[in-house]
Scaffold this motif. Structure first.
Motif, mmCIF file in Angstrom:
data_model
loop_
_atom_site.group_PDB
_atom_site.id
_atom_site.type_symbol
_atom_site.label_atom_id
_atom_site.label_comp_id
_atom_site.label_asym_id
_atom_site.label_seq_id
_atom_site.Cartn_x
_atom_site.Cartn_y
_atom_site.Cartn_z
ATOM 1 N N ALA A 188 68.675 6.202 16.255
ATOM 2 C CA ALA A 188 68.910 4.795 16.607
ATOM 3 C C ALA A 188 68.178 3.861 15.658
ATOM 4 N N ALA A 189 67.071 4.317 15.083
ATOM 5 C CA ALA A 189 66.307 3.505 14.139
ATOM 6 C C ALA A 189 65.901 4.376 12.958
ATOM 7 N N ALA A 190 66.293 3.942 11.770
ATOM 8 C CA ALA A 190 65.932 4.676 10.557
ATOM 9 C C ALA A 190 66.134 3.767 9.357
ATOM 10 N N GLY A 191 65.374 4.043 8.294
ATOM 11 C CA GLY A 191 65.557 3.285 7.069
ATOM 12 C C GLY A 191 64.537 3.660 6.025
ATOM 13 N N HIS A 192 64.724 3.094 4.844
ATOM 14 C CA HIS A 192 63.851 3.407 3.716
ATOM 15 C C HIS A 192 62.440 2.864 3.924
ATOM 16 N N VAL A 193 61.480 3.627 3.426
ATOM 17 C CA VAL A 193 60.097 3.177 3.373
ATOM 18 C C VAL A 193 59.985 2.236 2.175
ATOM 19 N N ASP B 69 54.355 -0.157 -0.680
ATOM 20 C CA ASP B 69 53.124 -0.525 0.023
ATOM 21 C C ASP B 69 53.256 -0.419 1.541
ATOM 22 N N GLU B 70 54.123 0.460 2.029
ATOM 23 C CA GLU B 70 54.333 0.662 3.453
ATOM 24 C C GLU B 70 54.200 2.150 3.752
ATOM 25 N N THR B 71 53.513 2.492 4.839
ATOM 26 C CA THR B 71 53.441 3.895 5.224
ATOM 27 C C THR B 71 54.724 4.288 5.956
ATOM 28 N N ALA B 72 54.954 5.573 6.076
ATOM 29 C CA ALA B 72 56.120 6.052 6.822
ATOM 30 C C ALA B 72 56.020 5.620 8.284
ATOM 31 N N TYR B 73 54.813 5.607 8.852
ATOM 32 C CA TYR B 73 54.622 5.145 10.223
ATOM 33 C C TYR B 73 54.987 3.665 10.352
ATOM 34 N N ASP B 74 54.518 2.849 9.398
ATOM 35 C CA ASP B 74 54.829 1.415 9.434
ATOM 36 C C ASP B 74 56.329 1.176 9.284
ATOM 37 N N ALA B 75 56.981 1.954 8.425
ATOM 38 C CA ALA B 75 58.433 1.819 8.254
ATOM 39 C C ALA B 75 59.158 2.163 9.552
ATOM 40 N N ALA B 76 58.703 3.191 10.242
ATOM 41 C CA ALA B 76 59.322 3.581 11.519
ATOM 42 C C ALA B 76 59.205 2.451 12.532
ATOM 43 N N ARG B 77 58.045 1.843 12.614
ATOM 44 C CA ARG B 77 57.838 0.727 13.544
ATOM 45 C C ARG B 77 58.720 -0.473 13.168
ATOM 46 N N ARG B 78 58.766 -0.788 11.876
ATOM 47 C CA ARG B 78 59.583 -1.911 11.408
ATOM 48 C C ARG B 78 61.054 -1.668 11.693
ATOM 49 N N GLU B 79 61.548 -0.479 11.386
ATOM 50 C CA GLU B 79 62.961 -0.168 11.584
ATOM 51 C C GLU B 79 63.347 -0.229 13.065
ATOM 52 N N ALA B 80 62.462 0.231 13.946
ATOM 53 C CA ALA B 80 62.759 0.165 15.380
ATOM 54 C C ALA B 80 62.919 -1.289 15.826
ATOM 55 N N ALA B 81 62.077 -2.167 15.320
ATOM 56 C CA ALA B 81 62.190 -3.589 15.668
ATOM 57 C C ALA B 81 63.455 -4.195 15.066
ATOM 58 N N GLU B 82 63.729 -3.875 13.803
ATOM 59 C CA GLU B 82 64.880 -4.464 13.106
ATOM 60 C C GLU B 82 66.223 -3.959 13.621
ATOM 61 N N GLU B 83 66.307 -2.675 13.973
ATOM 62 C CA GLU B 83 67.608 -2.085 14.299
ATOM 63 C C GLU B 83 67.924 -2.025 15.783
#
Length: 151
Positions: free
Chosen positions: A43-48, A51-65
């Motif tokens: 349901a939420a996925a995207g490129h890192v 200057d972003e960690t994989a954890y931060d990208a996961a959090r950002r993608e969940a909010a964005e998607e």
């Protein structure tokens, strides 16, 4: 000097909840992305991003998607994958599970997502992105911290 290929990093978040047939996962139906359209995927996925960690990208993608703020992320696996012998296609994917979040998951990017659905891990739809099916079928069993797909 030898040219080196680059691995493209991405993060994936599987929201999980208990269901009548065991754990259920929230998946999105991809559309108009040019890759695996009409397949179910995280349901939420995207490129890192830089200057972003994989954890931060996961959090950002969940909010964005899907419009949720994820709680604790459980690391599942890092997957190095390719679709072809051409090294430009190599990826490194970081998969996370989340059982706590704030907000109701919803479609935030309707141009890329035709639907959201909860599916029992034991009853996934036929059309799931193949390397994601690989991960989902191994949740809680034989999933190692490092996996490969397509080699």
């Amino acid at each position: 000097m030898v040219d080196r290929f680059r691995l493209v990093p991405a993060s994936y978040v599987y929201l999980l909840r208990p269901g009548s047939r065991g754990d259920e996962v929230l998946l999105q139906l991809r559309r108009d992305t040019g890759y695996m359209d009409d397949h179910w995927a995280a349901a939420a996925a995207g490129h890192v991003e830089q200057d972003e960690t994989a954890y931060d990208a996961a959090r950002r993608e969940a909010a964005e998607e899907i419009g949720v703020e994820v709680g604790s992320l459980g690391f599942l696996t890092a997957m190095q994958r390719t679709r072809h012998a051409d090294p430009i296609d190599e990826r490194i994917d970081f998969f996370f599970a989340c059982r706590e979040w704030d907000g109701e998951p919803r479609i935030v990017e309707p141009a890329k997502c035709a639907g959201l659905g909860w599916f029992a891990l034991e009853g996934l739809p036929d059309l799931v992105v193949p390397y994601e099916r690989f991960v989902l079928q191994r949740l809680g069993t034989t999933l190692e911290s490092y996996t490969t797909y397509g080699f």
